[in-house]
Design a protein around this motif. Structure first.
Motif, mmCIF file in Angstrom:
data_model
loop_
_atom_site.group_PDB
_atom_site.id
_atom_site.type_symbol
_atom_site.label_atom_id
_atom_site.label_comp_id
_atom_site.label_asym_id
_atom_site.label_seq_id
_atom_site.Cartn_x
_atom_site.Cartn_y
_atom_site.Cartn_z
ATOM 1 N N ILE A 109 0.784 -1.164 -0.001
ATOM 2 C CA ILE A 109 -0.137 0.064 -0.135
ATOM 3 C C ILE A 109 0.968 1.223 -0.088
ATOM 4 C CG2 ILE A 109 -1.702 1.331 1.334
ATOM 5 C CD1 ILE A 109 -2.692 -1.250 2.476
ATOM 6 N N VAL A 110 0.602 2.301 -0.889
ATOM 7 C CA VAL A 110 1.269 3.531 -0.689
ATOM 8 C C VAL A 110 0.363 4.661 -0.248
ATOM 9 C CG1 VAL A 110 2.606 5.031 -2.093
ATOM 10 C CG2 VAL A 110 2.927 2.583 -2.657
ATOM 11 N N LEU A 111 0.694 5.353 0.464
ATOM 12 C CA LEU A 111 -0.064 6.409 1.024
ATOM 13 C C LEU A 111 0.675 7.844 0.707
ATOM 14 C CD1 LEU A 111 -1.178 5.224 4.528
ATOM 15 C CD2 LEU A 111 -2.318 5.073 2.471
ATOM 16 N N PRO A 112 0.043 9.019 0.383
ATOM 17 C CA PRO A 112 0.915 10.108 0.209
ATOM 18 C C PRO A 112 1.469 10.585 1.495
ATOM 19 C CG PRO A 112 -1.662 10.700 0.437
ATOM 20 C CD PRO A 112 -1.534 9.036 0.420
ATOM 21 N N ASP A 113 0.715 10.403 2.871
ATOM 22 C CA ASP A 113 1.701 11.014 3.875
ATOM 23 C C ASP A 113 0.589 10.233 5.055
ATOM 24 O OD1 ASP A 113 -0.791 12.419 4.178
ATOM 25 O OD2 ASP A 113 0.161 14.055 3.077
ATOM 26 N N LEU A 114 1.063 10.872 6.322
ATOM 27 C CA LEU A 114 0.355 10.100 7.262
ATOM 28 C C LEU A 114 -0.909 11.183 7.859
ATOM 29 C CD1 LEU A 114 3.375 8.953 9.462
ATOM 30 C CD2 LEU A 114 2.124 7.559 7.935
ATOM 31 N N SER A 115 -1.273 11.946 7.174
ATOM 32 C CA SER A 115 -2.271 12.888 7.637
ATOM 33 C C SER A 115 -3.573 12.599 7.941
ATOM 34 C CB SER A 115 -2.536 14.258 6.591
ATOM 35 O OG SER A 115 -2.492 13.782 5.644
ATOM 36 N N ASN A 116 -3.897 11.481 7.318
ATOM 37 C CA ASN A 116 -5.101 10.458 7.626
ATOM 38 C C ASN A 116 -5.155 9.420 8.506
ATOM 39 O OD1 ASN A 116 -7.405 9.005 7.489
ATOM 40 N ND2 ASN A 116 -8.292 10.167 5.359
ATOM 41 N N ALA A 117 -5.276 9.691 9.544
ATOM 42 C CA ALA A 117 -4.982 8.483 10.549
ATOM 43 C C ALA A 117 -5.899 7.308 10.438
ATOM 44 C CB ALA A 117 -5.091 9.003 12.013
ATOM 45 N N SER A 118 -7.143 7.640 9.908
ATOM 46 C CA SER A 118 -7.922 6.518 9.696
ATOM 47 C C SER A 118 -7.537 5.397 8.474
ATOM 48 C CB SER A 118 -9.344 6.860 9.268
ATOM 49 O OG SER A 118 -10.063 7.618 10.520
ATOM 50 N N GLU A 119 -6.843 6.315 7.347
ATOM 51 C CA GLU A 119 -6.334 5.394 6.309
ATOM 52 C C GLU A 119 -5.405 4.688 6.784
ATOM 53 O OE1 GLU A 119 -5.773 7.155 1.869
ATOM 54 O OE2 GLU A 119 -4.536 7.943 3.243
#
Length: 244
Positions: A217-227
């Motif tokens: 999984i690749v996320l843009p950053d950690l700004s969405n904790a639920s994600e």
């Protein structure tokens, strides 16, 4: 830290630190410069790039590119000097560095997942890793005893397995492991070690590079904790708690 309930299997979430959870680049470079001078008696001209590598590798390359003939004593002396010089600068971390967006909320949210232990898999030497997270109040979510650190001269994939073994020994249970990091080296380590990988495009590797390297999984950053929580759960729920 209080161990999770013994009735369920456990997940071990290992976090990379630099450019995943914090950015303290200025302080780190200053600490390296002082350590280099203390060990060699010369000023640091060029610092080897980090690129997801452990301090042990960065130290060897830094000595070499600055024309130092390396002997067996250089690494332990440099690690000791680096820990000392970084510790002397720990009060600068919060002022001159930053927690990465969403880092604290993500750590807190993941800590609430059933059966979860969080630690670090980092190229940073252990004492400096603790300073980095303490400066931003992130340390309370992390069990530093079971982490893997930059003074341990293992490839990162092997270090991940060492951390997994430490967690198993401490908590007397097997773990499903997820690595969260920002570099393609982190992804490669997870793949070799057989761990799940959540890559965060907050460092020097792009989302495309992290995907190509094989991140689950690749996320843009950690700004969405639920994600972040959803990503950890997606990669581990089929193993943890007896779910198939």
């Amino acid at each position: 830290m209080t161990p999770p309930e013994a009735a369920i299997d456990r997940r071990l979430v290992l976090w990379n630190i630099d450019l995943t959870l914090v950015d303290v680049t200025i302080v780190t470079r200053d600490a390296y410069a002082e350590a280099f001078r203390a060990v060699t008696g010369r000023p640091l001209v060029k610092l080897a790039p980090a690129m997801g590598r452990p301090d042990s590798e960065i130290i060897f390359e830094t000595l070499a590119i600055n024309g130092i003939v390396v002997d067996d004593g250089h690494l332990p002396r440099f690690i000791e000097a680096l820990a000392r010089s970084f510790g002397d600068r720990r009060k600068r971390l919060a002022k001159e560095g930053r927690a990465m967006p969403g880092a604290k909320d993500a750590l807190h949210a993941v800590s609430r997942l059933d059966g979860t232990v969080q630690s670090v898999l980092t190229g940073t030497v252990k004492s400096n890793a603790i300073h980095k997270l303490m400066a931003f109040g992130l340390d309370k979510y992390v069990d530093f005893e079971v982490g893997g650190y930059g003074e341990e001269v293992y490839p990162k994939a092997s270090l991940l397995q060492v951390a997994q073994g430490r967690a198993k020994d401490k908590y007397r249970a097997p773990f499903e492991v997820v690595l969260i990091g920002d570099s393609t080296r982190d992804v490669q380590a997870a793949r070799i070690a057989g761990a799940a990988m959540i890559a965060v495009a907050s460092g020097r590797s792009t989302a495309a590079e992290l995907t190509e390297a094989g991140a689950d999984i690749v996320l843009p950053d950690l700004s969405n904790a639920s994600e972040v929580v959803a990503a950890v759960a997606r990669l581990t729920d089929r193993y943890v708690g007896g779910r198939q």
